[in-house]
Structure formats: structure tokens, C-alpha cells
Design a protein around this motif. Sequence first.
Motif, PDB file in Angstrom:
ATOM      1  N   ALA A 499       0.838  -1.208   0.000  1.00  0.00           N
ATOM      2  CA  ALA A 499       0.000   0.000   0.000  1.00  0.00           C
ATOM      3  C   ALA A 499       0.868   1.251   0.000  1.00  0.00           C
ATOM      4  CB  ALA A 499      -0.930  -0.005   1.211  1.00  0.00           C
ATOM      5  N   ALA A 500       1.930   1.263   0.802  1.00  0.00           N
ATOM      6  CA  ALA A 500       2.813   2.426   0.850  1.00  0.00           C
ATOM      7  C   ALA A 500       3.527   2.639  -0.477  1.00  0.00           C
ATOM      8  CB  ALA A 500       3.835   2.263   1.975  1.00  0.00           C
ATOM      9  N   LEU A 501       3.805   1.553  -1.201  1.00  0.00           N
ATOM     10  CA  LEU A 501       4.451   1.648  -2.515  1.00  0.00           C
ATOM     11  C   LEU A 501       3.496   2.103  -3.614  1.00  0.00           C
ATOM     12  CD1 LEU A 501       6.554  -1.634  -2.359  1.00  0.00           C
ATOM     13  CD2 LEU A 501       7.510   0.672  -2.607  1.00  0.00           C
ATOM     14  N   GLY A 502       2.215   2.196  -3.288  1.00  0.00           N
ATOM     15  CA  GLY A 502       1.222   2.546  -4.297  1.00  0.00           C
ATOM     16  C   GLY A 502       0.689   1.343  -5.045  1.00  0.00           C
ATOM     17  N   ARG A 503       1.115   0.154  -4.676  1.00  0.00           N
ATOM     18  CA  ARG A 503       0.627  -1.078  -5.312  1.00  0.00           C
ATOM     19  C   ARG A 503      -0.628  -1.529  -4.567  1.00  0.00           C
ATOM     20  NH1 ARG A 503       5.790  -4.954  -5.852  1.00  0.00           N
ATOM     21  NH2 ARG A 503       4.079  -6.403  -6.399  1.00  0.00           N
ATOM     22  N   THR A 504      -1.641  -0.717  -4.672  1.00  0.00           N
ATOM     23  CA  THR A 504      -2.843  -0.896  -3.860  1.00  0.00           C
ATOM     24  C   THR A 504      -3.631  -2.140  -4.242  1.00  0.00           C
ATOM     25  OG1 THR A 504      -3.869   0.689  -5.375  1.00  0.00           O
ATOM     26  CG2 THR A 504      -3.108   1.529  -3.259  1.00  0.00           C
ATOM     27  N   ARG A 505      -3.636  -2.501  -5.525  1.00  0.00           N
ATOM     28  CA  ARG A 505      -4.384  -3.687  -5.938  1.00  0.00           C
ATOM     29  C   ARG A 505      -3.746  -4.945  -5.349  1.00  0.00           C
ATOM     30  NH1 ARG A 505      -7.379  -1.618 -10.410  1.00  0.00           N
ATOM     31  NH2 ARG A 505      -7.999   0.423  -9.597  1.00  0.00           N
ATOM     32  N   ASP A 506      -2.412  -5.004  -5.383  1.00  0.00           N
ATOM     33  CA  ASP A 506      -1.720  -6.142  -4.782  1.00  0.00           C
ATOM     34  C   ASP A 506      -1.976  -6.201  -3.274  1.00  0.00           C
ATOM     35  OD1 ASP A 506      -0.727  -6.801  -7.262  1.00  0.00           O
ATOM     36  OD2 ASP A 506       1.257  -5.908  -6.924  1.00  0.00           O
ATOM     37  N   ALA A 670      13.123   7.843  -0.911  1.00  0.00           N
ATOM     38  CA  ALA A 670      14.266   7.022  -0.492  1.00  0.00           C
ATOM     39  C   ALA A 670      13.829   5.903   0.444  1.00  0.00           C
ATOM     40  CB  ALA A 670      15.310   7.911   0.196  1.00  0.00           C
ATOM     41  N   ARG A 671      12.792   6.151   1.215  1.00  0.00           N
ATOM     42  CA  ARG A 671      12.303   5.134   2.152  1.00  0.00           C
ATOM     43  C   ARG A 671      11.295   4.185   1.516  1.00  0.00           C
ATOM     44  NH1 ARG A 671      11.542   7.653   8.143  1.00  0.00           N
ATOM     45  NH2 ARG A 671      13.511   8.767   8.299  1.00  0.00           N
ATOM     46  N   GLY A 672      10.866   4.475   0.300  1.00  0.00           N
ATOM     47  CA  GLY A 672       9.883   3.628  -0.365  1.00  0.00           C
ATOM     48  C   GLY A 672       8.452   4.000  -0.069  1.00  0.00           C
ATOM     49  N   TYR A 673       8.227   5.126   0.608  1.00  0.00           N
ATOM     50  CA  TYR A 673       6.867   5.577   0.911  1.00  0.00           C
ATOM     51  C   TYR A 673       6.337   6.371  -0.300  1.00  0.00           C
ATOM     52  CZ  TYR A 673       8.374   4.641   5.772  1.00  0.00           C
ATOM     53  OH  TYR A 673       8.852   4.070   6.928  1.00  0.00           O
ATOM     54  N   ARG A 700       8.946   6.455 -10.609  1.00  0.00           N
ATOM     55  CA  ARG A 700       8.287   5.515  -9.687  1.00  0.00           C
ATOM     56  C   ARG A 700       6.825   5.278 -10.049  1.00  0.00           C
ATOM     57  NH1 ARG A 700      11.776   5.403  -5.124  1.00  0.00           N
ATOM     58  NH2 ARG A 700      10.525   3.641  -4.418  1.00  0.00           N
ATOM     59  N   LEU A 701       6.274   6.065 -10.977  1.00  0.00           N
ATOM     60  CA  LEU A 701       4.847   5.980 -11.259  1.00  0.00           C
ATOM     61  C   LEU A 701       4.457   4.723 -12.017  1.00  0.00           C
ATOM     62  CD1 LEU A 701       3.906   9.673 -12.147  1.00  0.00           C
ATOM     63  CD2 LEU A 701       3.670   8.473  -9.962  1.00  0.00           C
ATOM     64  N   ASP A 702       5.375   4.141 -12.773  1.00  0.00           N
ATOM     65  CA  ASP A 702       5.029   2.956 -13.566  1.00  0.00           C
ATOM     66  C   ASP A 702       4.572   1.795 -12.690  1.00  0.00           C
ATOM     67  OD1 ASP A 702       5.566   4.240 -15.908  1.00  0.00           O
ATOM     68  OD2 ASP A 702       7.607   3.424 -16.130  1.00  0.00           O
ATOM     69  N   SER A 703       5.122   1.708 -11.485  1.00  0.00           N
ATOM     70  CA  SER A 703       4.757   0.603 -10.601  1.00  0.00           C
ATOM     71  C   SER A 703       3.544   0.917  -9.730  1.00  0.00           C
ATOM     72  CB  SER A 703       5.942   0.235  -9.690  1.00  0.00           C
ATOM     73  OG  SER A 703       6.277   1.331  -8.854  1.00  0.00           O
ATOM     74  N   VAL A 704       3.043   2.150  -9.801  1.00  0.00           N
ATOM     75  CA  VAL A 704       1.892   2.556  -8.988  1.00  0.00           C
ATOM     76  C   VAL A 704       0.613   2.032  -9.639  1.00  0.00           C
ATOM     77  CG1 VAL A 704       0.535   4.524  -8.170  1.00  0.00           C
ATOM     78  CG2 VAL A 704       3.033   4.575  -8.026  1.00  0.00           C
ATOM     79  N   SER A 706      -2.599   2.400  -8.189  1.00  0.00           N
ATOM     80  CA  SER A 706      -3.772   3.223  -7.869  1.00  0.00           C
ATOM     81  C   SER A 706      -4.007   4.259  -8.963  1.00  0.00           C
ATOM     82  CB  SER A 706      -3.562   3.936  -6.527  1.00  0.00           C
ATOM     83  OG  SER A 706      -4.437   5.037  -6.402  1.00  0.00           O
ATOM     84  N   PRO A 707      -5.175   4.278  -9.617  1.00  0.00           N
ATOM     85  CA  PRO A 707      -5.456   5.310 -10.620  1.00  0.00           C
ATOM     86  C   PRO A 707      -5.400   6.720 -10.037  1.00  0.00           C
ATOM     87  CG  PRO A 707      -7.064   3.532 -10.742  1.00  0.00           C
ATOM     88  CD  PRO A 707      -6.273   3.310  -9.494  1.00  0.00           C
ATOM     89  N   MET A 708      -5.846   6.858  -8.803  1.00  0.00           N
ATOM     90  CA  MET A 708      -5.843   8.173  -8.172  1.00  0.00           C
ATOM     91  C   MET A 708      -4.417   8.649  -7.901  1.00  0.00           C
ATOM     92  SD  MET A 708      -7.599   9.398  -4.581  1.00  0.00           S
ATOM     93  CE  MET A 708      -6.382   8.561  -3.561  1.00  0.00           C
ATOM     94  N   LEU A 709      -3.602   7.795  -7.305  1.00  0.00           N
ATOM     95  CA  LEU A 709      -2.226   8.183  -7.009  1.00  0.00           C
ATOM     96  C   LEU A 709      -1.429   8.423  -8.288  1.00  0.00           C
ATOM     97  CD1 LEU A 709      -1.339   5.787  -4.050  1.00  0.00           C
ATOM     98  CD2 LEU A 709      -1.680   8.265  -3.930  1.00  0.00           C
TER      99      LEU A 709
END
Length: 853
Positions: A499-506, A670-673, A700-704, A706-709
Motif C-alpha cells: 500500500a505504501a508503494l502505491g501497489r494498492t491492488r496487490d 528514499a524510504r519507499g513511501y 516511480r509511477l510505472d509501478s503505482v 492506484s489510478p488516483m495516485l
Amino acid sequence: MSAGPWGFAAPPFHEREGGGHLQAAELVALLSDGLSVNLVGMRASGRSRLLAATRERMGQLGYNVVYLVGVPAFKDRGLSALTTSGLDVGPNQNSVAHAVAALLRSMQSRSSVLIADDFDYVDPVSAGAIAAAHARSRFPVLFATRQSGDLAAPTRPAVQPCVRLELGPLRFDELHTLLHELLPDVVDSTTVARIATLSGGLPGLVRAIVAIGCRTGKIRREGGQWRGDGDLWMPQLASLVEPMLADLDAPQLTALRQLSMVGTITLEAARELVPIDVISQLDEAGLVQLAKTSLGPVVGVFPPLIPEYLRHESKPSRLYAAQDFVARHSPRFARTIQELADNYEYPGSGSSVMSQHVSEHWQAEESSLRAAWEADRSPAKAIALLTAMHASSADAEAVANVIANTDTRSAGPAEQANLASWHSLYLALEQDDLDAALDGLGAAASRLPGCRAALRAQAEHLRFCRDRVPDLDGLDALRSDGGDDPDCVVDFVRAESLAALGRTRDALAVLEAGTPADPLRRAQWLGLKSLAMVLDGDTDGGAALARHQLLRGDYALEPGIISVYAYTAALGLAVSGRFDELDAFTATMLTFTEETTFHRDYQLGTMVVAALAAAWRGRDDYAATLSAQAKALGRHIGPFPAMAPQTAPELVREPGDGEPLWRVVDELLARGYVAAAIAQAAAAVERRPDPVRAAALAERLDSVQSPMLRALGQYAVAACGENVVRLEEISRRLKETGAVVQAVRAGVRLALGLRELGDYDSATRAADEAWATMDSAPCQALFRPLVEAVDLSAREREIANLATAGLATSEMAHTLDLSVRTVENHISNMYRKIGVGSRARLREAMSTWLAQA
């Protein structure tokens, strides 16, 4: 102001519920329109202060004001209210005819008004004289009564037309602002919550608690913050409570004392102690408050200062009598609070009662569990006690003492592992010693191979909270590393990391695959699921789940769980622009007096979200004090959006350098947030575009997922580039994902970019579109940069306002004592600056986005 919605054809006695605190200007406007007003409020609600301000304002406007006050001691003496006001009623002090004539003489000016405080205590003869004089002269009357106070029979129907206004407690933002006016500097959030709870939001009590607290040293300034000690009860406050109880008869006072002894209970349980008709009488007087739950109403004495007074100041014999009555008539009361644990509704009425209830619950739990631990110092008993101590904000030394003095020699591996996990939380989050916490968990994992996976997952969770997102491959390796994980700690850490990485579906896929059996773990699990939903763009669904769990969750009284759900719901409501719900919700949450170190990131995140929403709505003072409070409390950067409290003042104040915000973006990446970095970058780019840093974010957006993020990150990147037109598409995409406020921000940035390119006409259309987007989210303050860019002079704005009012050019020239040509030149300049070509378009801009100066 015209009669407007009140109207002279309105029902004889119109009633308006209070929504926030009334202002003198509203009363002045109603009285100026010829309307009489009944101002209803309990003692300490600010009635007299408001009447005094209204009296002063009416006098400044040239009104002749006759002022009188009802006095309890004179209530049975005819015409006492009029004579004590200085009115000459003639030689016969009981002559009604002379009194009416004297009143008419005093009110003979067309601009006259009668203001009466404490009308409950006005003698019937004076009340009748006022009614008779009003029937002949129709002067407006402003009279204040108590919550349950009825007007004297001859007066109420005769004073027409009349509006009834309820003077309720302060909203939380009003109380927060008042506290920071009384205590000029940052006020510790726990102290704010304690004062809010104790006073019930009544401004008279707030002022008294602060004044007496500062005088006695109960409230003092330490390290740049104002802090309050203990429960803030002070004997000097007794004189404020006693008048609230003065009109109660013996059964009512006895009932209030009994309810004060038991604290907050269900209405069903209260009826075992007190007759329902007496509860109704106390409710009508405003002395009890009901908070809705799924099992029915919870009842508590209001304001909570009253039970504190009755517990501290009553004679011992009366306290013992009340306690004996409760013990004999309600034997199940000891279980009542625990029965309510799953049944709270947030937000809603009764936030003071709810706060008091949570505090009372955990204080009682800690006392009981401490006795059990003293008798059996096993890890199982220690963990139960530590849970209660954590919830009741016990001090660090007390927590350390329990951990150090627990006997683990005969404990099983699971109990030892649980105690080691608690110890690690204490070391990492309370003592800021992450290395010691990790070392302890490592040692426990070596000593307890059967619990190795759970203990190492706990270590990764602490790293996640205080350092960075752990390596996902390393988390997967924990599954084959040996040991059981009955609480699914590995899966939880993996989900929060995703979730912190933006990989919300996973993250949602992990969370939906299974749920822990333990109630506390399940509550944490559902809290993370609701947060992942919000971050994924399902803001309504995530906020609804969080609020539902606050109502029905297994640990709805645990402050740490409350913090997680509160943050999630607040974030969802803020992003979607549901500000009225957010105000009510955060008012309830920020009133809670218990702090939890283990979930402080979430508590501070809620505070920052509330500050941001206040800033978007133009509530600058509230936003500034709340953000300063968050900065003073925050020592760390948390893993999710709005959890960087040290930048909160930068986020809510007028656009500035932006460098501190970008530095936090760097650290978050840097922290992955990543999710938090995207949200921070969207604010930083509005202070200062930084293409280099935006490019780092774009990678970093390619791995995100969430459509909103992803759309919000694209906004941060596009706002730094030359292709500003892309912002139109991004704004539309943000709106589609439920991020209404962010869509407005993108629309405003598009308008600013078009103005920089010299395309003022397109810029104005973009501003109009952004304003239309805002219909469901009143965030007018976001348009301030655009208003500043248009840069109308004071004279131009004056002319624009006249044009908006419909005046012709010649009328404007005459009004401003200018030539017609000068006015036309100003209008031409405004057309050019704004990007419009007609009076109609000018009026549209001036009545919407351009009015937000």
C-alpha cells in the motif's frame, strides 16, 4: 439583510437548530429586520457575552436599547425586572399601566430594541407589561432563556414575529481557535482534547478552565507548548457548576448524582437507576447528553465538568448513598461499559460523552488487570495489562516496569513471543530505539524457533514504521524460514508495504485472501484494508468501511484502532471534498483524550488532514494552529500521506519557497513511501516547480497501481513541464477517481499556466471549469493564487463589484465620483486582466472564483 428565509409570513415561532456558534452580527441583522429573537442556551454557553456584544453593536448602529436582566430572588415581586433595569414605572411600583406607559416612552423611537437576559427569572408582571407594550409598538425583543426555560405565558405568543435560536456548544474548530486565542502558542493536542471534553464545548467553561488552570499551574507552558496536568479538575471550578444545578429539584439532583457515579451507560441501564421521566427532564435542561450506538443511546451527564464536580465536591455521605443505590439497583453495571465496546458511532453527537466513556473504560480495565498481574505475573496477564496501559496513555516508566517484572520462566513460546513483540514496540516507538528493538526480536526468534516467522515479521513491521519499506522478497522468504504465524503478521506487513508503494491492488489482494482470528489483529487488518481502498481511489468505500468498523469493530474502544480508522476515514472524506462530514468526524476524533504512542503517526495524520481541509476552505487561523500543533508533536515521518507533521505549517500557509516540502519528497521516495511522496509532491509543485525532482517521481509511477495516485503523480510532473494543457486531462482523471479536491487544484494550476502563456481567455474558462468541479467540495481558498495572478487593484475590484450588482457605467461613475471615461478604462483593463469580454462574463467571474480574495 431582508427578512429572507425567516419572513414575516413564517410560522409564529420559528425554531432554528444551532450549527456552530452564533455571532452578534446575525442577531443584529434579525433585530434590524424587526424580528424578535429567543436565544436559548444553558449556562456557560456564552448567552450573556453574546447579548452584551449585540447590545453594543445595536448601540453603535444608533439603536435605542433597553436592557434588563431577570433575577431569581426577585422573580415573585411584581415589576421587579423593569424597576431594576432603571425604568421609571411611576409612584405605584405595582401599576401595570404605568409600567406599560414607561416602556412605550422608552421605546418611542422607531429604532428601539429591548434586550433581556435570563428571561426565565423575569417576574410575570414585567413579562406581561412587555407583551402589552410590544403589542402596541411592535419593537423587536431579544430575550435569552435556559435550555428548558419557557417564556411567561402572556409573552411568548405576543412577541411576533419571533425566531428561536439554539446556542449550542462550540464546534471543535471554534473551540480550537478560542483555546489558541486564550493561550497564545501551540497547545498540546491532549490538553485540547481534555478541555474540549471537560467543558463540553461551552465557551464559558473553556475560558474558566484555562484561566484557573493557568493561575493554579494545572496548565502551564513547557517547551513551547501549553500542557495540562491530570484530569484538569480544580476546586475553583465549583462555582461554575453550582448555578447549573440551582434549579433542580431533589429527585433530579439525586438522579444526576447517581448518573455521575456510574459514568456513561446505555439508556436501558440508566433506566434501571433513574425514572425515564427524570432523565427526560434532565435532557430538556441540557444536563445529560445522548450518543447514538447500535444497541441504543448511551447516556452521560453533560457537560462532563458536572460529574467531576459531584464526585469531588459532594459530601461523602451523599457519594456513599449514590454508590450504594447503584450497587443495589443495577448489579450488572460492572459489565455495562464492556458490553458497549463494539457499539460506537463516529461521527455523531455526544463526542464529549464518548471521550469520557473511552477514558473511563480503560482506566477501569487497567486497574482491574493490574491487580490480576500483581497476583500472577505471567506474560499472558502482562500482555492484557500492557494493552490497557497503552490504551489509557500510561507513562513510559510504568510500561517498562511491567515488562521488566514479568516472569517468563514457566511461559510457553507463544506467550514469550507476544511479550517480546510488546517490548519491541515499546523500545522502537516509545523509546525511539529501533536497533534495540530489532536486536531483542532477533534474540527472541533464535530462542523461540516455533515463532520465528512472526517475530521476524514484527521486526519488518517496525522497520516499516520507523525506517523504510522492507524488501518484499525478504518478506516472502520468511514463510519458508520456519515457525508459525497464526496472526498473519507476514501478510499484514506485506500488505502495508504494498500500500505504501502505491501497489494498492496487490495490497488488497493480500488482505482479501484471509483474515486473522484474533479480534485485535482483525481490527488492524480491516483498518489497513480501508486505507488501501482510499489510496486506490475508492474514497467513499474506504471511508465507509472505516466508519463502519468504528461503529461495530471488535476493538472500537481501543485508541490505537480508533486512530487508524479515524485517519483513514478523514483522508477519504478530505480527498473527496466531503468537508461537512469531515468537520464533524475530526471534531469527534480530536476530542479523544487518550494518546497512543504506537499509532501516533495516524493521530498526527488525522490532525494534518484536518488542517489541510481547513486551509482549503479558508479557515486560516484554525489551519495554522492545528498544523503548528501537529509539528510540535511530530518527531518522525510516517509511511502514508499527511504523516510528515513537521511540514504541516508549510502545507497550509500561503505559497512560499517549497524547498522543505521537496526535501521531504526526497526522503519519502528514499524510504519507499511512494504514496506519501506523491501526495507531498502535489503540494510542493504548487510552491515551486522542480523538474529534476519531478522526473525522479515520474520514474516511480510505472509501478503505482492506484489510478488516483498515478493521476496525482502525473499532476506533479505535468505542473513542472511546459505542456500545461495536459493538466486539463489530468484534472478530469482525478475527478473520475474521486479525488475532487485534487481535480480542483489541477484546474487552478492549468488556469495559472495558461495565464503565464498569455492565453487569458482559456485561463478564465479553465477557472470556470475548476469552480464547477468544486460544487460538491467547497475549497474556495485554492483559488487564491489565481486571484493574486489576476491582480485587480482596489479601485478595479470596487468597480467590478458595482458591475456585478448590475449598475450601469454612468451609475458607477456617479457613485464613485469618477468620470464615465475613467470607469470605462477600468472596465477595459479588467476585461484584459481577467480574460473576459462582457459584463455578463465579468459578473460570473466576480461572483465565483474571482471573489476569493
